[in-house]
Design a protein around this motif. Structure first.
Motif, mmCIF file in Angstrom:
data_model
loop_
_atom_site.group_PDB
_atom_site.id
_atom_site.type_symbol
_atom_site.label_atom_id
_atom_site.label_comp_id
_atom_site.label_asym_id
_atom_site.label_seq_id
_atom_site.Cartn_x
_atom_site.Cartn_y
_atom_site.Cartn_z
ATOM 1 N N ALA A 136 0.819 -1.216 0.000
ATOM 2 C CA ALA A 136 0.000 0.000 0.000
ATOM 3 C C ALA A 136 0.849 1.261 0.000
ATOM 4 C CB ALA A 136 -0.927 0.004 1.211
ATOM 5 N N ASP A 137 0.246 2.334 -0.533
ATOM 6 C CA ASP A 137 0.883 3.658 -0.504
ATOM 7 C C ASP A 137 0.384 4.490 0.664
ATOM 8 O OD1 ASP A 137 2.355 3.575 -3.180
ATOM 9 O OD2 ASP A 137 0.314 3.108 -3.807
ATOM 10 N N GLY A 138 -0.724 4.077 1.268
ATOM 11 C CA GLY A 138 -1.282 4.794 2.408
ATOM 12 C C GLY A 138 -2.330 3.916 3.080
ATOM 13 N N PHE A 139 -2.737 4.321 4.303
ATOM 14 C CA PHE A 139 -3.639 3.486 5.094
ATOM 15 C C PHE A 139 -4.696 4.324 5.817
ATOM 16 C CE2 PHE A 139 0.594 1.659 5.026
ATOM 17 C CZ PHE A 139 0.364 0.370 4.572
ATOM 18 N N LEU A 140 -5.838 3.671 6.008
ATOM 19 C CA LEU A 140 -6.861 4.179 6.913
ATOM 20 C C LEU A 140 -7.280 3.005 7.779
ATOM 21 C CD1 LEU A 140 -8.858 6.332 4.342
ATOM 22 C CD2 LEU A 140 -7.723 7.214 6.408
ATOM 23 N N PHE A 141 -6.990 3.117 9.073
ATOM 24 C CA PHE A 141 -7.277 2.037 10.012
ATOM 25 C C PHE A 141 -8.510 2.399 10.841
ATOM 26 C CE2 PHE A 141 -2.620 1.745 9.431
ATOM 27 C CZ PHE A 141 -2.518 0.427 9.008
ATOM 28 N N GLY A 142 -9.474 1.475 10.893
ATOM 29 C CA GLY A 142 -10.696 1.723 11.648
ATOM 30 C C GLY A 142 -10.943 0.642 12.678
ATOM 31 N N PHE A 143 -11.455 1.045 13.860
ATOM 32 C CA PHE A 143 -11.673 0.091 14.943
ATOM 33 C C PHE A 143 -12.583 0.700 15.999
ATOM 34 C CE2 PHE A 143 -7.450 1.987 14.732
ATOM 35 C CZ PHE A 143 -7.491 2.912 15.771
ATOM 36 N N PRO A 144 -13.288 -0.138 16.744
ATOM 37 C CA PRO A 144 -14.081 0.357 17.871
ATOM 38 C C PRO A 144 -13.181 0.568 19.086
ATOM 39 C CG PRO A 144 -14.376 -1.998 17.645
ATOM 40 C CD PRO A 144 -13.517 -1.562 16.488
ATOM 41 N N THR A 145 -13.700 1.271 20.056
ATOM 42 C CA THR A 145 -12.926 1.553 21.255
ATOM 43 C C THR A 145 -13.085 0.450 22.288
ATOM 44 O OG1 THR A 145 -12.450 3.249 22.926
ATOM 45 C CG2 THR A 145 -14.758 2.823 22.430
ATOM 46 N N ARG A 146 -12.073 0.290 23.082
ATOM 47 C CA ARG A 146 -12.118 -0.545 24.279
ATOM 48 C C ARG A 146 -11.442 0.247 25.388
ATOM 49 N NH1 ARG A 146 -15.087 -2.585 21.228
ATOM 50 N NH2 ARG A 146 -15.181 -4.761 20.511
#
Length: 267
Positions: A136-146
């Protein structure tokens, strides 16, 4: 010796110049030598009399492959995934950039997931491995909170990137975050903020959205997830769906990240 005292030129070598002192024969010869060669569209073979079309070449410009942004997420009830899909749309609104959706592996057993009444995962979204991040040339990381931090599934995935860290494969690559929380005070900012440490050790560039969303960042007439750190959604007890404002912010973040990635890729 010919008329005018000139020598007969050698057939093996063209004369560089001819004296033209009023001699008609010299002038005619010079004109014949200097005349432009005719350009023919077809070539004729003397022995067979057949014609062969002339070979023409056309200059072509190589089209570079599209830049790739990986939208990597963990989503138990679908809230983060809804942001990820809208984010993909935003990325692909920028010419020359494409988005790919990936989910990180589940760490809970199937029995536990069933007891939590989590919906089935979309099989069209593949699970990613740590090694694939290098593409990849770039990233978007998504996740719920804990408790104000990223979910254990995403942390386990980052923990598996040790070889990439050792070789600093991801150094210099931009990345952003988007999150989901249960309540308004549940960590819309701290969940992204505490995740920055993962990028720091890889030498990656954190790209927040700031207030580039404009007026939508300042509205107070409705409940809205998201912050200057990145897009966000309030999940409540799990039954609340992302609003159009929250989805629009996710689309904006995807578009904004694609613009940054494209700018960094320019020579």
């Amino acid at each position: 010796m010919g008329k005018g005292g000139g020598c007969v030129p050698s057939k093996k070598k063209k004369p560089s110049s001819l004296a033209t002192t009023g001699d008609d024969h010299g002038t005619e010869y010079e004109d014949a030598v200097n005349a432009p060669l005719p350009i023919e569209d077809e070539q004729t073979t003397a022995t067979t009399g057949t014609t062969t079309p002339a070979i023409t070449t056309t200059a072509t410009t190589a089209i570079p492959p599209p830049l790739k942004i990986f939208v990597v997420f963990y989503s138990m009830y679908g809230h983060v995934e809804s942001l990820a899909r809208r984010m993909k749309k935003g990325v692909e609104g920028v010419e020359g950039v494409e988005a790919r959706l990936y989910r990180v592996p589940e760490t809970l057993s199937e029995e536990v997931v069933e007891q939590m009444k989590a919906p089935a995962k979309d099989t069209e979204v593949p699970e990613i491995t740590a090694g694939e991040l290098a593409e990849a040339d770039g990233f978007l990381f998504g996740f719920p909170t804990r408790y104000g931090c990223m979910a254990a599934q995403m942390k386990a995935f980052f923990d598996s990137t040790g070889q990439l860290w050792k070789e600093q494969t991801l150094a210099g690559k931009p990345a952003g975050f988007f999150v989901s929380t249960g309540t308004q005070g549940g960590g819309q900012e701290t969940t992204a903020w505490t995740a920055i440490t993962q990028l720091v050790h890889h030498g990656m560039l954190f790209v927040p959205i700031g207030y580039t969303f404009g007026a939508g960042m300042f509205k107070m007439d409705s409940i809205r997830g998201g912050s200057p750190y990145g897009a966000g959604v309030f999940a409540g007890d799990g039954s609340r769906e992302a609003t159009e404002t929250e989805l629009a912010l996710a689309e904006h973040q995807g578009n904004y990240m694609a613009t940054i990635v494209k700018r960094l890729a320019q020579p």
